[in-house]
Scaffold this motif. Structure first.
Motif, PDB file in Angstrom:
ATOM      1  N   ARG A   5       0.869  -1.175   0.000  1.00 43.57           N
ATOM      2  CA  ARG A   5       0.000   0.000   0.000  1.00 43.57           C
ATOM      3  C   ARG A   5       0.903   1.222   0.000  1.00 43.57           C
ATOM      4  O   ARG A   5       2.087   1.132   0.315  1.00 43.57           O
ATOM      5  CB  ARG A   5      -0.915   0.032   1.228  1.00 43.57           C
ATOM      6  N   TYR A   6       0.319   2.341  -0.325  1.00 46.86           N
ATOM      7  CA  TYR A   6       1.090   3.570  -0.447  1.00 46.86           C
ATOM      8  C   TYR A   6       0.479   4.631   0.459  1.00 46.86           C
ATOM      9  O   TYR A   6      -0.722   4.872   0.413  1.00 46.86           O
ATOM     10  CB  TYR A   6       1.124   4.024  -1.909  1.00 46.86           C
ATOM     11  N   ILE A   8       0.497   8.517   1.362  1.00 42.67           N
ATOM     12  CA  ILE A   8       0.869   9.809   0.779  1.00 42.67           C
ATOM     13  C   ILE A   8       0.911  10.830   1.907  1.00 42.67           C
ATOM     14  O   ILE A   8      -0.046  10.990   2.661  1.00 42.67           O
ATOM     15  CB  ILE A   8      -0.135  10.220  -0.318  1.00 42.67           C
ATOM     16  N   PHE A  17       5.819   9.942  -0.939  1.00 38.23           N
ATOM     17  CA  PHE A  17       5.120   8.691  -1.193  1.00 38.23           C
ATOM     18  C   PHE A  17       5.903   7.556  -0.535  1.00 38.23           C
ATOM     19  O   PHE A  17       7.063   7.331  -0.868  1.00 38.23           O
ATOM     20  CB  PHE A  17       5.003   8.449  -2.698  1.00 38.23           C
ATOM     21  N   GLU A  19       6.048   3.536   0.403  1.00 36.78           N
ATOM     22  CA  GLU A  19       5.556   2.200   0.072  1.00 36.78           C
ATOM     23  C   GLU A  19       5.641   1.321   1.314  1.00 36.78           C
ATOM     24  O   GLU A  19       6.710   1.137   1.885  1.00 36.78           O
ATOM     25  CB  GLU A  19       6.404   1.609  -1.043  1.00 36.78           C
ATOM     26  N   ALA A  25       0.528  -0.390   6.569  1.00 34.29           N
ATOM     27  CA  ALA A  25       0.264   0.966   6.083  1.00 34.29           C
ATOM     28  C   ALA A  25      -0.597   1.746   7.074  1.00 34.29           C
ATOM     29  O   ALA A  25      -0.309   2.907   7.377  1.00 34.29           O
ATOM     30  CB  ALA A  25      -0.397   0.920   4.705  1.00 34.29           C
ATOM     31  N   GLU A  56      -4.089   7.031   1.707  1.00 34.24           N
ATOM     32  CA  GLU A  56      -3.514   5.703   1.464  1.00 34.24           C
ATOM     33  C   GLU A  56      -4.183   5.167   0.212  1.00 34.24           C
ATOM     34  O   GLU A  56      -5.349   5.444  -0.046  1.00 34.24           O
ATOM     35  CB  GLU A  56      -3.840   4.739   2.605  1.00 34.24           C
ATOM     36  N   SER A  59      -2.704   1.167  -5.208  1.00 31.77           N
ATOM     37  CA  SER A  59      -1.766   1.211  -6.327  1.00 31.77           C
ATOM     38  C   SER A  59      -1.397   2.660  -6.577  1.00 31.77           C
ATOM     39  O   SER A  59      -2.156   3.578  -6.243  1.00 31.77           O
ATOM     40  CB  SER A  59      -2.367   0.580  -7.587  1.00 31.77           C
ATOM     41  N   LEU A  60      -0.225   2.830  -7.142  1.00 26.11           N
ATOM     42  CA  LEU A  60       0.276   4.183  -7.347  1.00 26.11           C
ATOM     43  C   LEU A  60       1.172   4.188  -8.570  1.00 26.11           C
ATOM     44  O   LEU A  60       2.090   3.383  -8.687  1.00 26.11           O
ATOM     45  CB  LEU A  60       1.078   4.624  -6.111  1.00 26.11           C
ATOM     46  N   LEU A  69       9.320   6.982  -4.817  1.00 30.18           N
ATOM     47  CA  LEU A  69       8.816   6.156  -3.724  1.00 30.18           C
ATOM     48  C   LEU A  69       9.917   5.947  -2.703  1.00 30.18           C
ATOM     49  O   LEU A  69      11.068   5.724  -3.067  1.00 30.18           O
ATOM     50  CB  LEU A  69       8.417   4.778  -4.257  1.00 30.18           C
ATOM     51  N   SER A  71      10.845   3.499   0.595  1.00 31.73           N
ATOM     52  CA  SER A  71      10.378   2.297   1.298  1.00 31.73           C
ATOM     53  C   SER A  71       9.959   2.679   2.708  1.00 31.73           C
ATOM     54  O   SER A  71      10.501   3.614   3.313  1.00 31.73           O
ATOM     55  CB  SER A  71      11.472   1.218   1.342  1.00 31.73           C
TER      56      SER A  71
END
Length: 119
Positions: A5-6, A8, A17, A19, A25, A56, A59-60, A69, A71
């Motif tokens: 999940r991402y 932001i 961003f 990951e 997340a 959140e 996909s991004l 991105l 980590s």
């Protein structure tokens, strides 16, 4: 491949961003909201500026070169380093550091297990 999940984050007009493994997340978002709530209570001079978790997603696709991105582990390591450097006398900073370090340990274990699976 593990599901990610991402998260932001926004700091002024800048976006970040991060990951994260899907199961963690929400923890990062919740930690970020808690840190933002508590940071004004800190009286030290070297308190870091914190971005605010704003979204959140599952996909991004980054469409602009200036964005990248990060980590989740790199982000939490940076966060831990920033909070560990605070010279706070009037607020129980250790409680915030404990929360940061708990998520840090979980992420370290997750990445180690993923590395072992990949071998």
């Amino acid at each position: 491949m593990p599901k990610m999940r991402y998260v932001i984050l926004q700091q002024n007009q800048e976006l970040q961003f991060v990951e994260m493994p899907e199961d963690y997340a929400y923890q990062l978002s919740a930690l970020n909201l808690r840190l933002n709530k508590e940071i004004d209570k800190l009286t030290a001079e070297n308190v870091p500026d914190l971005p605010l978790a704003v979204a959140e997603c599952d996909s991004l696709d980054l469409l602009r070169e200036e964005y990248s991105l990060e980590s989740g582990l790199d982000y939490i390591n940076r966060l831990e380093h920033a909070f560990a450097a605070i010279q706070e006398q009037n607020y129980p900073l250790i409680s915030l550091l404990t929360e940061i370090r708990a998520l840090q340990a979980q992420l370290e274990q997750w990445y180690e297990e993923e590395e072992e699976r990949a071998q």
